[in-house]
Every structure is written in structure tokens, then in C-alpha cells.
Design a protein around this motif. Structure first.
Motif, mmCIF file in Angstrom:
data_model
loop_
_atom_site.group_PDB
_atom_site.id
_atom_site.type_symbol
_atom_site.label_atom_id
_atom_site.label_comp_id
_atom_site.label_asym_id
_atom_site.label_seq_id
_atom_site.Cartn_x
_atom_site.Cartn_y
_atom_site.Cartn_z
ATOM 1 N N MET A 288 -12.090 12.877 -6.256
ATOM 2 C CA MET A 288 -10.800 13.233 -6.833
ATOM 3 C C MET A 288 -10.949 13.797 -8.242
ATOM 4 O O MET A 288 -10.252 14.742 -8.621
ATOM 5 C CB MET A 288 -9.872 12.017 -6.851
ATOM 6 N N ALA A 289 -11.837 13.227 -9.034
ATOM 7 C CA ALA A 289 -12.032 13.719 -10.404
ATOM 8 C C ALA A 289 -12.466 15.189 -10.378
ATOM 9 O O ALA A 289 -11.941 16.023 -11.123
ATOM 10 C CB ALA A 289 -13.061 12.860 -11.128
ATOM 11 N N ASN A 290 -13.425 15.507 -9.514
ATOM 12 C CA ASN A 290 -13.883 16.896 -9.410
ATOM 13 C C ASN A 290 -12.786 17.812 -8.892
ATOM 14 O O ASN A 290 -12.604 18.931 -9.385
ATOM 15 C CB ASN A 290 -15.097 16.981 -8.472
ATOM 16 N N PHE A 291 -12.040 17.346 -7.888
ATOM 17 C CA PHE A 291 -10.964 18.150 -7.308
ATOM 18 C C PHE A 291 -9.920 18.503 -8.367
ATOM 19 O O PHE A 291 -9.518 19.664 -8.503
ATOM 20 C CB PHE A 291 -10.312 17.391 -6.154
ATOM 21 N N CYS A 292 -9.475 17.501 -9.115
ATOM 22 C CA CYS A 292 -8.447 17.748 -10.138
ATOM 23 C C CYS A 292 -8.970 18.667 -11.236
ATOM 24 O O CYS A 292 -8.251 19.562 -11.698
ATOM 25 C CB CYS A 292 -7.968 16.428 -10.736
ATOM 26 N N TYR A 293 -10.210 18.459 -11.636
ATOM 27 C CA TYR A 293 -10.790 19.314 -12.676
ATOM 28 C C TYR A 293 -10.806 20.778 -12.223
ATOM 29 O O TYR A 293 -10.438 21.682 -12.970
ATOM 30 C CB TYR A 293 -12.210 18.848 -13.002
ATOM 31 N N GLU A 294 -11.201 20.994 -10.975
ATOM 32 C CA GLU A 294 -11.249 22.363 -10.444
ATOM 33 C C GLU A 294 -9.856 22.976 -10.343
ATOM 34 O O GLU A 294 -9.664 24.162 -10.614
ATOM 35 C CB GLU A 294 -11.924 22.353 -9.069
ATOM 36 N N GLN A 295 -8.870 22.170 -9.963
ATOM 37 C CA GLN A 295 -7.500 22.679 -9.859
ATOM 38 C C GLN A 295 -6.947 23.078 -11.227
ATOM 39 O O GLN A 295 -6.323 24.132 -11.381
ATOM 40 C CB GLN A 295 -6.599 21.616 -9.222
ATOM 41 N N PHE A 296 -7.177 22.236 -12.221
ATOM 42 C CA PHE A 296 -6.688 22.554 -13.572
ATOM 43 C C PHE A 296 -7.412 23.776 -14.138
ATOM 44 O O PHE A 296 -6.809 24.608 -14.807
ATOM 45 C CB PHE A 296 -6.870 21.346 -14.497
ATOM 46 N N ALA A 297 -8.707 23.860 -13.842
ATOM 47 C CA ALA A 297 -9.494 25.002 -14.338
ATOM 48 C C ALA A 297 -8.996 26.315 -13.738
ATOM 49 O O ALA A 297 -9.116 27.379 -14.351
ATOM 50 C CB ALA A 297 -10.979 24.794 -14.025
ATOM 51 N N SER A 298 -8.421 26.245 -12.537
ATOM 52 C CA SER A 298 -7.905 27.455 -11.879
ATOM 53 C C SER A 298 -6.483 27.795 -12.316
ATOM 54 O O SER A 298 -5.894 28.751 -11.807
ATOM 55 C CB SER A 298 -7.947 27.286 -10.358
ATOM 56 N N VAL B 9 0.888 -1.172 0.000
ATOM 57 C CA VAL B 9 0.000 0.000 0.000
ATOM 58 C C VAL B 9 0.915 1.208 0.000
ATOM 59 O O VAL B 9 1.630 1.457 0.980
ATOM 60 C CB VAL B 9 -0.926 0.025 1.236
ATOM 61 N N TYR B 10 0.922 1.948 -1.106
ATOM 62 C CA TYR B 10 1.815 3.096 -1.200
ATOM 63 C C TYR B 10 1.167 4.315 -0.556
ATOM 64 O O TYR B 10 -0.003 4.291 -0.168
ATOM 65 C CB TYR B 10 2.202 3.375 -2.651
ATOM 66 N N ASP B 11 1.942 5.412 -0.464
ATOM 67 C CA ASP B 11 1.470 6.565 0.314
ATOM 68 C C ASP B 11 0.388 7.379 -0.378
ATOM 69 O O ASP B 11 -0.107 8.351 0.188
ATOM 70 C CB ASP B 11 2.644 7.476 0.721
ATOM 71 N N ASP B 12 -0.004 6.981 -1.597
ATOM 72 C CA ASP B 12 -1.117 7.680 -2.244
ATOM 73 C C ASP B 12 -2.341 6.774 -2.387
ATOM 74 O O ASP B 12 -3.308 7.146 -3.060
ATOM 75 C CB ASP B 12 -0.702 8.217 -3.619
ATOM 76 N N GLU B 13 -2.319 5.604 -1.763
ATOM 77 C CA GLU B 13 -3.444 4.677 -1.925
ATOM 78 C C GLU B 13 -3.930 4.090 -0.605
ATOM 79 O O GLU B 13 -4.769 3.183 -0.601
ATOM 80 C CB GLU B 13 -3.054 3.543 -2.878
ATOM 81 N N GLY B 14 -3.399 4.612 0.503
ATOM 82 C CA GLY B 14 -3.808 4.114 1.803
ATOM 83 C C GLY B 14 -4.186 5.249 2.727
ATOM 84 O O GLY B 14 -4.935 6.154 2.354
ATOM 85 N N ALA C 203 -5.564 7.757 0.053
ATOM 86 C CA ALA C 203 -6.583 7.353 -0.920
ATOM 87 C C ALA C 203 -7.803 8.270 -0.821
ATOM 88 O O ALA C 203 -8.345 8.480 0.259
ATOM 89 C CB ALA C 203 -6.980 5.905 -0.672
ATOM 90 N N ILE C 204 -8.219 8.796 -1.949
ATOM 91 C CA ILE C 204 -9.417 9.637 -2.047
ATOM 92 C C ILE C 204 -10.352 8.998 -3.063
ATOM 93 O O ILE C 204 -9.921 8.647 -4.165
ATOM 94 C CB ILE C 204 -9.071 11.066 -2.532
ATOM 95 N N PRO C 205 -11.632 8.810 -2.746
ATOM 96 C CA PRO C 205 -12.560 8.216 -3.711
ATOM 97 C C PRO C 205 -12.545 8.973 -5.049
ATOM 98 O O PRO C 205 -12.481 10.207 -5.071
ATOM 99 C CB PRO C 205 -13.920 8.338 -3.021
ATOM 100 N N THR C 206 -12.602 8.229 -6.129
ATOM 101 C CA THR C 206 -12.497 8.851 -7.465
ATOM 102 C C THR C 206 -13.618 9.850 -7.721
ATOM 103 O O THR C 206 -13.423 10.822 -8.474
ATOM 104 C CB THR C 206 -12.502 7.777 -8.559
ATOM 105 N N ARG C 207 -14.790 9.652 -7.120
ATOM 106 C CA ARG C 207 -15.889 10.594 -7.360
ATOM 107 C C ARG C 207 -15.555 11.984 -6.835
ATOM 108 O O ARG C 207 -16.050 12.983 -7.347
ATOM 109 C CB ARG C 207 -17.178 10.075 -6.733
#
Length: 377
Positions: free
Chosen positions: A222-232, A202-207, A216-220
Motif C-alpha cells: 500500500m505504501a508503494n501504491f500510494c506513493y506512485e499514485q501521488f507521484a502521478s 471489521v470495516y470495508d477497508d480492513e477486511g 485490507a492491503i499489506p502496508t508494504r
């Protein structure tokens, strides 16, 4: 007598140590201030500065690189390799981590500095126990997206040393045991050491979240978070750096020091207690996940790393997982000792040095790497 020099670059310091056989003669952490790091935002920008720091250490301690029998360094972000142990630092490795690193991480500088210190001298340079040894069960690498293979990555250097230390303490061999070993540090990683082989991890980005990592962050979400970060206007590298360096305890409390958060909790801060317990809960949950991969056949659970000094945190973890197997706490890290011990085994003919022949994805020659660099901008 074998003279060994070890180098281990971290995010804010370069640890160096000089050994004579297995005896550590001198060890120091060459720190870099936050102000200095701001002037060198990319990892490779720090190479010359850190190299000069190490060279100054050698001069101050009258250590001549030409007299070293071997220089050993932390591995850094190299492509996956099939075996643990020692690998030669050669032109392919230097070109790969300079022009096409797998990630931007300070550990990458370790072999670059080691190589520079003895350039032109007849002194071998190796890396030892890299993080990217691919000895995992094939089933552990399958994901729900066919194009994505979950390749193994773990804090092998210190966790393997902890496993060896524990085995020796009970009169057994590391390679005769089933161990779940937890590394509690700025990032938290876990591995199932099946008779000396990392079968799953279990690596430090999946636990669990950690002092510097989101975990680990649920994809539902994480997808929104990343989209908002890129949009900014954030870049991919900036988002990665946040998730793997500026989140976790840092995001909640503006500190990565567990002792600070414990002090907040003891002063009555309920959120501090909740978040700390959530971190321990996540570690325990990941231990349980690894235990089932071998039907619960676990000889010992070992907790190591800097944060393992916190009895509060380790006791919370013990409470939840001791039904699986006995728990040992080996606090701190012994990475420098692990590096030197590996080098000494090589020098004594107990282990061979693996040739380094692994190209970064998309490359097939050193010339191609140099002419078409990928700096992960």
C-alpha cells in the motif's frame, strides 16, 4: 397514526419511503445517472438536485411535509457518537456535515435533505443508528501507530435490524445474544454484536475485498501504491475514491454486480471464480477473527445485505465458518424499515432522542466550523 418519512442517500440513488406507523405506504429509489454524477463530482454538489428529486416525489404523491410527525434519515459521515439509536438533527450537525464532513460520502446528504424538507415547520428530524457508534472494546481501537486510533465504523442500521429479525424468529431478544453479523454490499463490513453492543468490527477497508472496495492491503504494498499514485498527480481524495469505490470487483471486471461475475465464472472464466472465492474466503477469515474476540462464544452468524441473495457466495462462506456457530442468511437490506421503526419507537415514547453535541476534530463552535471549512479537497 404516526406519519413518518425516511430518507437514505446512496452513491447513485436516494431512497425515500413514507410510513403510517409501521406500515410502508410508498417506497421509491430516486436514481442519478452516471452522466448526471459527472456534472456533480463532489457529494455536496448533489444536494440541491437530490432535494428537488425528493420534493417532486412528495408532490406527485400528495404528501405534505407539514403533516409528517417525524422525518428520519440515514446518519452520514459525522464524528463518533457514544450510543446507538436516535440523534436530533440540529444546527451543529448541519454545519458539521456541510463544512467539515468526516468523509465525502453520499449518505451525508440524507440529513441535509431531511432538514431542508421541513425547514420552518414544527416537524422533528432525527438520524437513527449511525455508522460511527463508539461502543467498542478499548483494546480493539489500539494500532501499531500511537497517533492513529482505529475508531469504530460499521453498517449498524441494517445489521442491527438483521439481528433483531433473527432474534425475534427464535423467540429471543437481540440484546440477549452474541452475534457476528456480516453486511454483504458494495462494501463488506462485519461486527460482533455482544448483547446489543458492537464490541469489535471489521470495516470495508480492513477486511475482505468487495464489489467496490480493495479491502485490507499489506502496508508494504500500500505504501508503494500510494506513493506512485501521488507521484502521478493524483490527489488524496482521488486515491481514497479508488480504494473505496473503484477497486474490488470493479477493478477486476468493470462491474460491481456479483451476478455478472457469477455469469463469467459459469461461462468458464477461471479468474472470475478465483476472485469470487477470494472474496468469500476473506469474509470467512474476518468472521474467524471476530469469533476469537469472545473465545468463540457465538450464538449465531448472520449474513445480510444485497449480495446475500447469492447462494453461491453465502454457501462458500458457510462451508468455512459453520464450525464456529450456526449460520443464518437474511438477504437484502431493510434500512428504510429500520429507520421508520426507530422513529416510531421515539414517537411512542419507547426511546429518547440523544442530543447531538459532537464537534468535528479541531473545532469547538459552529461559527468556527463555518468560517474554517474543511471540504476534504
Amino acid at each position: 397514526m404516526k406519519r413518518i418519512f425516511a430518507i437514505n442517500c446512496g452513491s447513485t440513488s436516494t431512497k425515500v419511503a413514507y410510513f403510517e406507523d409501521d406500515k410502508m405506504i410508498k417506497k421509491v429509489s430516486l436514481d442519478i445517472t452516471a452522466e448526471q454524477l459527472k456534472k456533480m463530482p463532489k457529494v455536496l454538489d448533489q444536494r440541491d438536485y437530490r432535494t428537488q428529486q425528493v420534493q417532486e416525489f412528495l408532490r406527485e404523491n400528495s404528501l405534505n411535509p407539514a403533516e409528517f410527525h417525524m422525518v428520519v434519515s440515514r446518519a452520514g459521515t459525522i464524528p463518533s457518537v457514544p450510543y446507538d439509536g436516535a440523534y436530533e438533527v440540529n444546527d451543529l450537525m448541519i454545519a458539521s456535515v456541510t463544512y467539515a464532513p468526516e468523509a465525502q460520502h453520499a449518505s451525508t446528504l440524507s440529513c441535509l435533505i431531511a432538514h431542508q424538507l421541513v425547514k420552518g415547520l414544527d416537524v422533528p428530524v432525527i438520524i437513527y443508528d449511525p455508522t460511527c457508534v463508539d461502543s467498542a472494546d478499548p483494546i480493539a481501537k489500539v494500532t501499531g501507530i500511537p497517533e492513529i486510533i482505529n475508531m469504530p465504523i460499521a453498517h449498524l442500521l441494517n445489521t442491527k435490524m438483521a439481528g433483531i429479525t433473527y432474534a425475534e424468529s427464535v423467540g429471543k431478544q437481540y440484546k440477549d445474544l452474541n452475534l457476528i453479523i456480516v453486511q454483504l454490499g458494495g462494501g463488506i463490513t462485519l461486527g460482533f454484536h455482544d448483547h446489543g453492543r458492537i464490541a469489535d468490527w471489521v470495516y470495508d477497508d480492513e477486511g475482505p475485498m468487495s464489489p467496490q472496495r480493495a479491502g485490507a492491503i499489506p502496508t508494504r504494498y500500500m505504501a508503494n501504491f500510494c506513493y506512485e499514485q501521488f507521484a502521478s498527480g493524483k490527489t488524496l481524495q482521488e486515491v481514497r475514491m479508488y480504494l473505496c469505490g473503484q477497486s474490488g470487483l470493479v477493478a477486476y471486471f468493470d462491474t460491481q454486480d456479483v451476478r455478472d461475475v457469477v455469469a463469467m465464472m459459469e461461462a468458464g472464466d477461471e479468474q472470475a471464480e478465483l476472485v469470487l472465492k477470494a472474496m468469500a474466503y476473506g469474509v470467512a477469515k474476518s468472521i474467524g477473527a471476530l469469533a476469537v474476540t469472545r473465545e468463540g462464544k457465538v450464538d449465531q452468524i448472520i449474513i445480510t445485505g444485497g449480495i446475500a441473495h447469492s447462494e453461491l457466495l453465502t454457501n462458500w462462506i458457510k462451508e468455512k465458518v459453520s464450525f464456529i456457530a450456526p449460520v443464518s442468511v437474511i438477504p437484502g437490506e431493510r434500512e428504510m424499515e429500520a429507520l421508520a421503526a426507530g422513529a416510531l419507537r421515539v414517537l411512542n415514547g419507547e426511546e429518547a432522542v440523544h442530543p447531538y453535541i459532537y464537534y468535528p476534530k479541531g473545532y469547538s463552535s459552529i461559527e468556527e466550523i463555518i468560517q474554517n471549512p474543511n471540504f476534504l479537497a
